[in-house]
Design a protein around this motif. Structure first.
Motif, PDB file in Angstrom:
ATOM      1  N   THR A   1      14.740 -17.456   7.968  1.00 60.94           N
ATOM      2  CA  THR A   1      15.930 -16.787   8.490  1.00 60.94           C
ATOM      3  C   THR A   1      15.535 -16.056   9.769  1.00 60.94           C
ATOM      4  N   GLY A   2      16.556 -15.625  10.520  1.00 63.51           N
ATOM      5  CA  GLY A   2      16.274 -14.874  11.738  1.00 63.51           C
ATOM      6  C   GLY A   2      15.511 -13.596  11.449  1.00 63.51           C
ATOM      7  N   GLN A   3      15.856 -12.938  10.343  1.00 63.77           N
ATOM      8  CA  GLN A   3      15.187 -11.694   9.983  1.00 63.77           C
ATOM      9  C   GLN A   3      13.731 -11.948   9.600  1.00 63.77           C
ATOM     10  N   GLN A   4      13.486 -13.044   8.852  1.00 65.03           N
ATOM     11  CA  GLN A   4      12.107 -13.391   8.487  1.00 65.03           C
ATOM     12  C   GLN A   4      11.273 -13.690   9.724  1.00 65.03           C
ATOM     13  N   THR A   5      11.854 -14.406  10.672  1.00 67.68           N
ATOM     14  CA  THR A   5      11.132 -14.733  11.905  1.00 67.68           C
ATOM     15  C   THR A   5      10.770 -13.469  12.669  1.00 67.68           C
ATOM     16  N   ALA A   6      11.726 -12.538  12.756  1.00 66.46           N
ATOM     17  CA  ALA A   6      11.470 -11.284  13.463  1.00 66.46           C
ATOM     18  C   ALA A   6      10.344 -10.494  12.800  1.00 66.46           C
ATOM     19  N   VAL A   7      10.375 -10.431  11.475  1.00 71.10           N
ATOM     20  CA  VAL A   7       9.323  -9.708  10.746  1.00 71.10           C
ATOM     21  C   VAL A   7       7.977 -10.377  10.959  1.00 71.10           C
ATOM     22  N   LEU A   8       7.958 -11.702  10.919  1.00 70.93           N
ATOM     23  CA  LEU A   8       6.702 -12.430  11.081  1.00 70.93           C
ATOM     24  C   LEU A   8       6.102 -12.175  12.460  1.00 70.93           C
TER      25      LEU A   8
ATOM     26  N   LEU B   1       6.559  -9.542  14.351  1.00 65.51           N
ATOM     27  CA  LEU B   1       6.068  -8.166  14.402  1.00 65.51           C
ATOM     28  C   LEU B   1       4.791  -8.007  13.587  1.00 65.51           C
ATOM     29  N   LEU B   2       4.713  -8.726  12.462  1.00 64.20           N
ATOM     30  CA  LEU B   2       3.467  -8.707  11.688  1.00 64.20           C
ATOM     31  C   LEU B   2       2.303  -9.186  12.535  1.00 64.20           C
ATOM     32  N   ALA B   3       2.566 -10.205  13.371  1.00 63.34           N
ATOM     33  CA  ALA B   3       1.514 -10.784  14.207  1.00 63.34           C
ATOM     34  C   ALA B   3       0.978  -9.786  15.223  1.00 63.34           C
ATOM     35  N   THR B   4       1.769  -8.760  15.547  1.00 62.95           N
ATOM     36  CA  THR B   4       1.304  -7.735  16.481  1.00 62.95           C
ATOM     37  C   THR B   4       0.483  -6.657  15.781  1.00 62.95           C
ATOM     38  N   GLY B   5       0.406  -6.741  14.444  1.00 68.89           N
ATOM     39  CA  GLY B   5      -0.323  -5.736  13.679  1.00 68.89           C
ATOM     40  C   GLY B   5       0.533  -4.568  13.240  1.00 68.89           C
ATOM     41  N   ALA B   6       1.855  -4.667  13.442  1.00 67.69           N
ATOM     42  CA  ALA B   6       2.747  -3.566  13.083  1.00 67.69           C
ATOM     43  C   ALA B   6       2.801  -3.362  11.573  1.00 67.69           C
ATOM     44  N   LYS B   7       2.890  -2.104  11.173  1.00 69.15           N
ATOM     45  CA  LYS B   7       3.012  -1.759   9.757  1.00 69.15           C
ATOM     46  C   LYS B   7       4.478  -1.869   9.332  1.00 69.15           C
ATOM     47  N   ASP B   8       4.703  -1.847   8.015  1.00 69.90           N
ATOM     48  CA  ASP B   8       6.061  -1.997   7.497  1.00 69.90           C
ATOM     49  C   ASP B   8       7.001  -0.938   8.053  1.00 69.90           C
ATOM     50  N   GLU B   9       6.516   0.301   8.167  1.00 70.48           N
ATOM     51  CA  GLU B   9       7.380   1.379   8.652  1.00 70.48           C
ATOM     52  C   GLU B   9       7.820   1.133  10.087  1.00 70.48           C
ATOM     53  N   ALA B  10       6.880   0.675  10.930  1.00 69.40           N
ATOM     54  CA  ALA B  10       7.208   0.411  12.336  1.00 69.40           C
ATOM     55  C   ALA B  10       8.161  -0.773  12.458  1.00 69.40           C
ATOM     56  N   ILE B  11       7.950  -1.789  11.625  1.00 70.58           N
ATOM     57  CA  ILE B  11       8.843  -2.952  11.651  1.00 70.58           C
ATOM     58  C   ILE B  11      10.249  -2.537  11.236  1.00 70.58           C
ATOM     59  N   ALA B  12      10.334  -1.683  10.217  1.00 73.80           N
ATOM     60  CA  ALA B  12      11.640  -1.221   9.733  1.00 73.80           C
ATOM     61  C   ALA B  12      12.387  -0.474  10.834  1.00 73.80           C
ATOM     62  N   ARG B  13      11.668   0.382  11.574  1.00 76.56           N
ATOM     63  CA  ARG B  13      12.318   1.131  12.661  1.00 76.56           C
ATOM     64  C   ARG B  13      12.790   0.180  13.760  1.00 76.56           C
ATOM     65  N   THR B  14      11.979  -0.810  14.087  1.00 76.23           N
ATOM     66  CA  THR B  14      12.333  -1.752  15.154  1.00 76.23           C
ATOM     67  C   THR B  14      13.561  -2.567  14.791  1.00 76.23           C
ATOM     68  N   LEU B  15      13.639  -3.003  13.540  1.00 78.95           N
ATOM     69  CA  LEU B  15      14.738  -3.872  13.111  1.00 78.95           C
ATOM     70  C   LEU B  15      15.936  -3.098  12.591  1.00 78.95           C
ATOM     71  N   GLY B  16      15.757  -1.788  12.413  1.00 79.93           N
ATOM     72  CA  GLY B  16      16.869  -0.977  11.915  1.00 79.93           C
ATOM     73  C   GLY B  16      17.188  -1.227  10.464  1.00 79.93           C
ATOM     74  N   VAL B  17      16.164  -1.497   9.665  1.00 75.25           N
ATOM     75  CA  VAL B  17      16.349  -1.722   8.228  1.00 75.25           C
ATOM     76  C   VAL B  17      15.428  -0.774   7.474  1.00 75.25           C
ATOM     77  N   SER B  18      15.543  -0.784   6.156  1.00 76.79           N
ATOM     78  CA  SER B  18      14.695   0.093   5.351  1.00 76.79           C
ATOM     79  C   SER B  18      13.302  -0.498   5.196  1.00 76.79           C
ATOM     80  N   THR B  19      12.350   0.386   4.921  1.00 77.87           N
ATOM     81  CA  THR B  19      10.981  -0.065   4.671  1.00 77.87           C
ATOM     82  C   THR B  19      10.927  -0.961   3.449  1.00 77.87           C
ATOM     83  N   ARG B  20      11.751  -0.663   2.455  1.00 71.16           N
ATOM     84  CA  ARG B  20      11.799  -1.493   1.252  1.00 71.16           C
ATOM     85  C   ARG B  20      12.227  -2.927   1.599  1.00 71.16           C
ATOM     86  N   THR B  21      13.194  -3.054   2.521  1.00 67.35           N
ATOM     87  CA  THR B  21      13.631  -4.390   2.941  1.00 67.35           C
ATOM     88  C   THR B  21      12.492  -5.146   3.615  1.00 67.35           C
ATOM     89  N   VAL B  22      11.764  -4.462   4.479  1.00 60.85           N
ATOM     90  CA  VAL B  22      10.645  -5.100   5.162  1.00 60.85           C
ATOM     91  C   VAL B  22       9.580  -5.530   4.158  1.00 60.85           C
TER      92      VAL B  22
END
Length: 321
Positions: free
Chosen positions: A261-268, A270-291
């Motif tokens: 999905t588009g959301q999975q691609t975005a997370v992937l 960001l993961l490749a940049t070394g971002a943590k779940d909290e930073a990814i959540a802030r970037t995507l505007g979702v909860s850490t639990r979702t990430v």
């Protein structure tokens, strides 16, 4: 110890070293890991380019991933360049060698002679004594064609012939090919997959090669080459691909990444940049639990034991290109 356990130790060791600036020994002591486990974890981090053995320090995961992608792309560029050179040899020079009476014979099979080509393939398969090596780019296969090829292969296997085949990794998504992967392996064929297969090629006893003349057109005809000197070079191309290829069971079904999905691609990404779940959540505007849930989905989809392994496999599959 299992691979997943080894990867868990490597993940914990890397995280501790990276966050606290500790050496391998210091981090291992703080975590209470045994020396044997640390040695395996160190080797795993080296393979992932996440550890610098000269300085005994960690490498940022984004930097390691970028270096891995660069190395992978260079290898593919070299492989494709070698294929272009081979095609040029076939097209422009082999007929000259053949006319001189050298130990090279070339037969051209245009698209209107495909029946004769298939007959020649059957003859080569019947005469092979030691080894068949095959390369298969993406193609539309039929069950009838696969069954016929399997029957031919079983006959050769019964005579002690070794059969190896390399398939395009994207074919893992084809249910029919996935089915036959299992059948081939059970029959005794050796099968591997790789992201790029430049052309279809069959090599018999390292003496005869049949090369698809138009890489993008399976029905465009082929060239049959007899002559140990040139076929040896084509065999070297096969061996290069074989060495870097993967076992089919090590590759997820969604080898093209199209199922994301588009959301999975975005997370992937960001993961490749070394971002943590909290930073990814802030970037995507979702909860850490979702990430965290999406990261779990991605690691399962990729058959990975950790987020680091997921990133490495995604890069190898070309999902981040």
């Amino acid at each position: 110890m299992s691979e997943s356990t080894d990867d868990h130790v490597a993940h914990k060791l890397y995280a501790r070293m990276h966050e606290h600036g500790e050496s391998t020994t210091e981090a291992a002591e703080a975590l209470g890991f045994a020396a044997a486990d640390v040695a395996r974890a160190r080797e795993r981090l080296l393979r992932l380019r996440l550890f610098n053995p000269q300085t005994e320090t960690t490498v940022d995961s984004a930097v390691a991933l970028a270096r891995g992608l660069e190395s992978h792309h260079r290898a593919l560029d070299q492989l494709l360049e070698q294929h272009v050179m081979t095609a040029s040899l076939v097209k422009d020079y082999l007929s000259v060698a053949a006319r001189r009476g050298d130990d090279v014979r070339v037969e051209f099979y245009e698209r209107d002679r495909l029946a004769a080509l298939h007959q020649r393939i059957d003859e080569c398969a019947a005469m092979v004594k030691h080894e068949v090596a095959a390369m298969h780019p993406p193609a539309k296969w039929t069950r009838e064609g696969l069954e016929a090829a399997l029957a031919r292969s079983r006959g050769n296997l019964g005579r002690g012939v070794r059969i190896r085949s390399i398939h395009a990794q994207s074919m893992v998504n084809d249910p029919l090919i996935r089915e036959f992967f299992q059948v081939w392996l059970a029959a005794g064929l050796e099968v591997r997959v790789t992201p790029v297969v430049p052309t279809r090629m069959l090599i018999y006893d390292r003496q005869v090669a049949i090369v698809q003349s138009e890489p993008g057109d399976p029905a465009g005809g082929a060239v049959l080459i007899r002559g140990a000197l040139l076929v040896r070079s084509l065999t070297a191309l096969f061996e290069t691909l074989w060495t870097s290829a993967s076992e089919p069971q090590d590759v997820p079904r969604a080898a093209s990444g199209d199922a994301l999905t588009g959301q999975q691609t975005a997370v992937l990404r960001l993961l490749a940049t070394g971002a943590k779940d909290e930073a990814i959540a802030r970037t995507l505007g979702v909860s850490t639990r979702t990430v965290t849930r999406i990261v779990g989905e991605l690691t399962a989809l990729l058959g990975a034991g950790s987020r680091f392994q997921a990133g490495a496999r995604a890069a190898r599959l070309g999902w981040l290109d």
